[in-house]
Motif scaffolding. Structure first.
Motif, PDB file in Angstrom:
ATOM      1  N   MET A   1       0.928  -1.190   0.034  1.00 39.48           N
ATOM      2  CA  MET A   1       0.043   0.124   0.018  1.00 39.48           C
ATOM      3  C   MET A   1       0.739   1.116   0.068  1.00 39.48           C
ATOM      4  O   MET A   1       1.590   1.290   0.701  1.00 39.48           O
ATOM      5  CB  MET A   1      -0.863   0.017   1.178  1.00 39.48           C
ATOM      6  CG  MET A   1      -1.775   1.198   1.567  1.00 39.48           C
ATOM      7  SD  MET A   1      -2.619   1.377   2.901  1.00 39.48           S
ATOM      8  CE  MET A   1      -1.138   1.143   4.307  1.00 39.48           C
ATOM      9  N   ILE A   2       0.614   2.182  -0.769  1.00 42.05           N
ATOM     10  CA  ILE A   2       1.077   3.452  -0.837  1.00 42.05           C
ATOM     11  C   ILE A   2       0.100   4.545  -0.286  1.00 42.05           C
ATOM     12  O   ILE A   2      -1.092   4.575  -0.445  1.00 42.05           O
ATOM     13  CB  ILE A   2       1.472   3.906  -2.288  1.00 42.05           C
ATOM     14  CG1 ILE A   2       2.239   2.911  -3.200  1.00 42.05           C
ATOM     15  CG2 ILE A   2       1.972   5.307  -2.318  1.00 42.05           C
ATOM     16  CD1 ILE A   2       3.675   2.727  -2.706  1.00 42.05           C
ATOM     17  N   ILE A   3       0.784   5.238   0.622  1.00 43.62           N
ATOM     18  CA  ILE A   3       0.323   6.593   1.395  1.00 43.62           C
ATOM     19  C   ILE A   3       0.536   7.795   0.670  1.00 43.62           C
ATOM     20  O   ILE A   3       1.655   8.027   0.431  1.00 43.62           O
ATOM     21  CB  ILE A   3       0.835   6.380   3.002  1.00 43.62           C
ATOM     22  CG1 ILE A   3       0.215   5.199   3.561  1.00 43.62           C
ATOM     23  CG2 ILE A   3       0.211   7.685   3.644  1.00 43.62           C
ATOM     24  CD1 ILE A   3      -1.334   5.066   3.820  1.00 43.62           C
ATOM     25  N   SER A   4      -0.475   8.578   0.299  1.00 41.06           N
ATOM     26  CA  SER A   4      -0.359   9.994  -0.207  1.00 41.06           C
ATOM     27  C   SER A   4      -0.479  10.738   0.906  1.00 41.06           C
ATOM     28  O   SER A   4      -1.717  10.898   1.693  1.00 41.06           O
ATOM     29  CB  SER A   4      -1.188  10.087  -1.117  1.00 41.06           C
ATOM     30  OG  SER A   4      -1.271  11.412  -1.693  1.00 41.06           O
ATOM     31  N   ALA A   5       0.434  11.833   1.141  1.00 46.98           N
ATOM     32  CA  ALA A   5       0.318  12.702   2.554  1.00 46.98           C
ATOM     33  C   ALA A   5       0.703  14.130   1.937  1.00 46.98           C
ATOM     34  O   ALA A   5       1.758  14.636   2.191  1.00 46.98           O
ATOM     35  CB  ALA A   5       1.291  11.981   3.418  1.00 46.98           C
ATOM     36  N   SER A   6      -0.238  14.947   1.226  1.00 45.45           N
ATOM     37  CA  SER A   6      -1.300  14.564   0.708  1.00 45.45           C
ATOM     38  C   SER A   6      -1.638  15.473  -0.340  1.00 45.45           C
ATOM     39  O   SER A   6      -1.140  16.524  -0.218  1.00 45.45           O
ATOM     40  CB  SER A   6      -2.495  14.625   1.868  1.00 45.45           C
ATOM     41  OG  SER A   6      -3.856  14.925   1.409  1.00 45.45           O
ATOM     42  N   ARG A   7      -2.324  14.935  -1.242  1.00 41.51           N
ATOM     43  CA  ARG A   7      -2.862  15.646  -2.487  1.00 41.51           C
ATOM     44  C   ARG A   7      -3.870  16.914  -1.926  1.00 41.51           C
ATOM     45  O   ARG A   7      -3.942  17.816  -2.480  1.00 41.51           O
ATOM     46  CB  ARG A   7      -3.647  15.025  -3.439  1.00 41.51           C
ATOM     47  CG  ARG A   7      -2.899  14.211  -4.463  1.00 41.51           C
ATOM     48  CD  ARG A   7      -3.623  13.669  -5.608  1.00 41.51           C
ATOM     49  NE  ARG A   7      -2.960  12.662  -6.548  1.00 41.51           N
ATOM     50  CZ  ARG A   7      -2.873  11.438  -6.360  1.00 41.51           C
ATOM     51  NH1 ARG A   7      -3.297  10.952  -5.456  1.00 41.51           N
ATOM     52  NH2 ARG A   7      -2.224  10.809  -7.421  1.00 41.51           N
ATOM     53  N   ARG A   8      -4.357  16.471  -0.851  1.00 37.55           N
ATOM     54  CA  ARG A   8      -5.419  17.531  -0.271  1.00 37.55           C
ATOM     55  C   ARG A   8      -5.194  18.555   0.492  1.00 37.55           C
ATOM     56  O   ARG A   8      -5.931  19.496   0.572  1.00 37.55           O
ATOM     57  CB  ARG A   8      -6.555  16.695   0.559  1.00 37.55           C
ATOM     58  CG  ARG A   8      -7.281  15.411  -0.234  1.00 37.55           C
ATOM     59  CD  ARG A   8      -8.063  14.492   0.820  1.00 37.55           C
ATOM     60  NE  ARG A   8      -8.441  13.448  -0.184  1.00 37.55           N
ATOM     61  CZ  ARG A   8      -8.924  12.130   0.507  1.00 37.55           C
ATOM     62  NH1 ARG A   8      -9.110  12.106   1.706  1.00 37.55           N
ATOM     63  NH2 ARG A   8      -9.622  11.458  -0.529  1.00 37.55           N
ATOM     64  N   THR A   9      -3.835  18.465   1.089  1.00 35.61           N
ATOM     65  CA  THR A   9      -3.198  19.425   2.176  1.00 35.61           C
ATOM     66  C   THR A   9      -1.887  19.395   2.274  1.00 35.61           C
ATOM     67  O   THR A   9      -1.320  18.302   1.582  1.00 35.61           O
ATOM     68  CB  THR A   9      -4.182  19.440   3.491  1.00 35.61           C
ATOM     69  OG1 THR A   9      -3.733  20.694   4.382  1.00 35.61           O
ATOM     70  CG2 THR A   9      -3.520  18.214   4.313  1.00 35.61           C
ATOM     71  N   ASP A  10      -1.168  20.316   2.769  1.00 31.73           N
ATOM     72  CA  ASP A  10       0.151  20.397   3.128  1.00 31.73           C
ATOM     73  C   ASP A  10       0.593  19.824   4.223  1.00 31.73           C
ATOM     74  O   ASP A  10       0.823  20.619   5.297  1.00 31.73           O
ATOM     75  CB  ASP A  10       0.716  21.608   2.784  1.00 31.73           C
ATOM     76  CG  ASP A  10       2.218  21.675   2.488  1.00 31.73           C
ATOM     77  OD1 ASP A  10       3.055  21.024   3.073  1.00 31.73           O
ATOM     78  OD2 ASP A  10       2.795  22.665   2.005  1.00 31.73           O
ATOM     79  N   ILE A  11       0.508  18.621   4.497  1.00 31.59           N
ATOM     80  CA  ILE A  11       0.966  17.932   5.775  1.00 31.59           C
ATOM     81  C   ILE A  11       2.244  18.226   6.341  1.00 31.59           C
ATOM     82  O   ILE A  11       2.305  18.491   7.585  1.00 31.59           O
ATOM     83  CB  ILE A  11       0.519  16.297   5.829  1.00 31.59           C
ATOM     84  CG1 ILE A  11      -0.883  16.190   5.558  1.00 31.59           C
ATOM     85  CG2 ILE A  11       1.322  15.577   6.908  1.00 31.59           C
ATOM     86  CD1 ILE A  11      -1.110  14.683   5.449  1.00 31.59           C
ATOM     87  N   PRO A  12       3.329  18.246   5.508  1.00 32.12           N
ATOM     88  CA  PRO A  12       4.698  18.464   5.973  1.00 32.12           C
ATOM     89  C   PRO A  12       4.721  20.077   6.643  1.00 32.12           C
ATOM     90  O   PRO A  12       5.588  20.269   7.826  1.00 32.12           O
ATOM     91  CB  PRO A  12       5.662  18.201   4.781  1.00 32.12           C
ATOM     92  CG  PRO A  12       4.909  17.401   4.095  1.00 32.12           C
ATOM     93  CD  PRO A  12       3.469  17.548   4.047  1.00 32.12           C
ATOM     94  N   THR A  13       4.012  20.795   6.099  1.00 31.66           N
ATOM     95  CA  THR A  13       4.100  22.293   6.379  1.00 31.66           C
ATOM     96  C   THR A  13       3.396  22.577   7.854  1.00 31.66           C
ATOM     97  O   THR A  13       3.758  23.041   8.694  1.00 31.66           O
ATOM     98  CB  THR A  13       3.705  23.032   5.526  1.00 31.66           C
ATOM     99  OG1 THR A  13       4.552  23.043   4.268  1.00 31.66           O
ATOM    100  CG2 THR A  13       3.914  24.813   5.727  1.00 31.66           C
ATOM    101  N   TYR A  14       2.256  21.770   7.785  1.00 34.67           N
ATOM    102  CA  TYR A  14       1.188  22.309   8.738  1.00 34.67           C
ATOM    103  C   TYR A  14       0.740  21.380   9.878  1.00 34.67           C
ATOM    104  O   TYR A  14       0.073  21.718  10.825  1.00 34.67           O
ATOM    105  CB  TYR A  14      -0.168  23.009   8.155  1.00 34.67           C
ATOM    106  CG  TYR A  14       0.241  24.200   7.228  1.00 34.67           C
ATOM    107  CD1 TYR A  14       0.463  25.540   8.073  1.00 34.67           C
ATOM    108  CD2 TYR A  14       0.042  24.321   5.784  1.00 34.67           C
ATOM    109  CE1 TYR A  14       0.682  26.700   7.240  1.00 34.67           C
ATOM    110  CE2 TYR A  14       0.536  25.411   5.113  1.00 34.67           C
ATOM    111  CZ  TYR A  14       0.753  26.418   5.883  1.00 34.67           C
ATOM    112  OH  TYR A  14       1.010  27.500   5.197  1.00 34.67           O
ATOM    113  N   TYR A  15       0.871  20.051   9.444  1.00 35.32           N
ATOM    114  CA  TYR A  15       0.454  18.891  10.175  1.00 35.32           C
ATOM    115  C   TYR A  15       1.450  17.999  10.521  1.00 35.32           C
ATOM    116  O   TYR A  15       0.899  16.518  10.631  1.00 35.32           O
ATOM    117  CB  TYR A  15      -0.980  18.246   9.516  1.00 35.32           C
ATOM    118  CG  TYR A  15      -1.718  19.378   9.470  1.00 35.32           C
ATOM    119  CD1 TYR A  15      -2.365  20.163  10.230  1.00 35.32           C
ATOM    120  CD2 TYR A  15      -2.047  19.828   7.989  1.00 35.32           C
ATOM    121  CE1 TYR A  15      -3.702  21.054  10.291  1.00 35.32           C
ATOM    122  CE2 TYR A  15      -3.192  20.683   7.783  1.00 35.32           C
ATOM    123  CZ  TYR A  15      -3.761  21.595   8.902  1.00 35.32           C
ATOM    124  OH  TYR A  15      -4.803  22.542   8.611  1.00 35.32           O
TER     125      TYR A  15
END
Length: 315
Positions: A1-15
């Motif tokens: 399984m591949i995890i996308s983190a994330s097309r929907r939001t900037d996880i590295p910057t804010y989360y």
């Protein structure tokens, strides 16, 4: 399984704090964006996660914590454009902060695992073809040692995107102009030893050495894992998208970068409301599990081929 983190939001910057808490917990909860009370429980343990793709414009909050991902294979899709804060309101100085962050990330994990994205491309009175050509080369000059490839795309219009960008007075950008600009950018990229591809574009630009991208790429993961992946094309993406199947763990209308072209945010008001509900210790990116929510555990399987499968293919 591949995890996308994330097309929907900037996880590295804010989360990133939330993300590392979920890695420690070994699972994440994700709301169905179409049915809010349907929640998927997704395992994040190394035995089922073949790889993670991070999407970001600023990975700085993660850089000192990458050692926590030692059991995972991952790479970054790093968007670095030449737009100013009239377009990307919350992005820090490209020259003083973002370019150095790109370089430091590459120094930490290697240039194969940092994909440069120059997208989406559009035209205004300021952002002309000459502007893009000039500043693309300025960026290529500084990034060429730190990446292998640049992915480009041209602006797609969604209803809220058109509304958010109305004040920029976008100029007409016919296909022949897009092709001419892509040709120029590809020549620049090639002069700095970079490959180029396009994200979800119908245009065939192979005559200029520009391939169609797989942003979530089984070929790259196969190289990084030293083992091929058995996984199909992502049927939930646009027809022109070449990505393989993945699980996206983000949420729409949560990215605070303030980019006017963003398709993932309904409005800044909605983003603010969702951000205020974020708890880094919650299994959900936004809010908490409520009494009406139904949690379904997704069945997760690794995509890497085992020895038996490899022997069967080779015979």
């Amino acid at each position: 399984m591949i995890i996308s983190a994330s097309r929907r939001t900037d996880i590295p910057t804010y989360y990133s704090e939330w993300f590392f808490n979920r890695i420690k917990a070994g699972y994440v909860l994700v709301r169905n964006p179409m049915h809010a009370h349907q929640i998927s429980k997704i395992s994040l343990t190394p035995d089922v996660v073949d790889g993670i793709v991070f999407w970001t414009k600023n990975p700085t909050p993660m850089l000192d914590k990458l050692h926590l991902l030692k059991d995972y294979t991952y790479y970054f899709q790093f968007t670095l454009n030449a737009y100013g804060q009239d377009v990307e309101a919350a992005i820090p100085s490209k020259n003083n902060q973002i370019v150095p962050a790109f370089q430091r990330l590459s120094d930490l994990i290697g240039p194969d695992r940092v994909i440069w994205r120059y997208d989406p491309i559009f035209l205004t009175q300021t952002y002309t073809p000459a502007y893009h050509t000039h500043y693309f080369e300025e960026l290529a000059k500084r990034l060429s040692r730190y990446t292998r490839k640049c992915t480009i795309s041209f602006l797609d219009f969604y209803r809220h995107t058109a509304r958010n960008m109305a004040g920029l007075s976008l100029q007409n950008f016919p296909l022949e102009m897009q092709e001419a600009l892509a040709k120029n950018l590809a020549e620049i990229a090639r002069s700095y030893g970079l490959k180029m591809d396009t994200c979800a574009e119908k245009m065939d630009l192979q005559q200029y050495g520009i391939e169609h991208a797989r942003c979530i790429d089984d070929r790259l993961f196969g190289k990084l894992l030293s083992c091929p992946l058995k996984v199909g094309k992502d049927k939930n993406q646009r027809l022109e998208c070449g990505c393989i199947e993945s699980m996206d763990i983000g949420a729409y209308s949560t990215c605070r970068n303030g980019c006017l072209y963003c398709y993932a945010n309904l409005s800044q008001k909605t983003v603010g409301a969702n951000a205020s509900k974020h708890n880094p210790h919650s299994p959900l990116l936004v809010g908490e599990v409520g009494p009406e929510d139904k949690i379904t555990e997704r069945k997760m399987y690794p995509c890497t081929m085992n020895q038996t499968q490899l022997e069967w293919i080779s015979t």
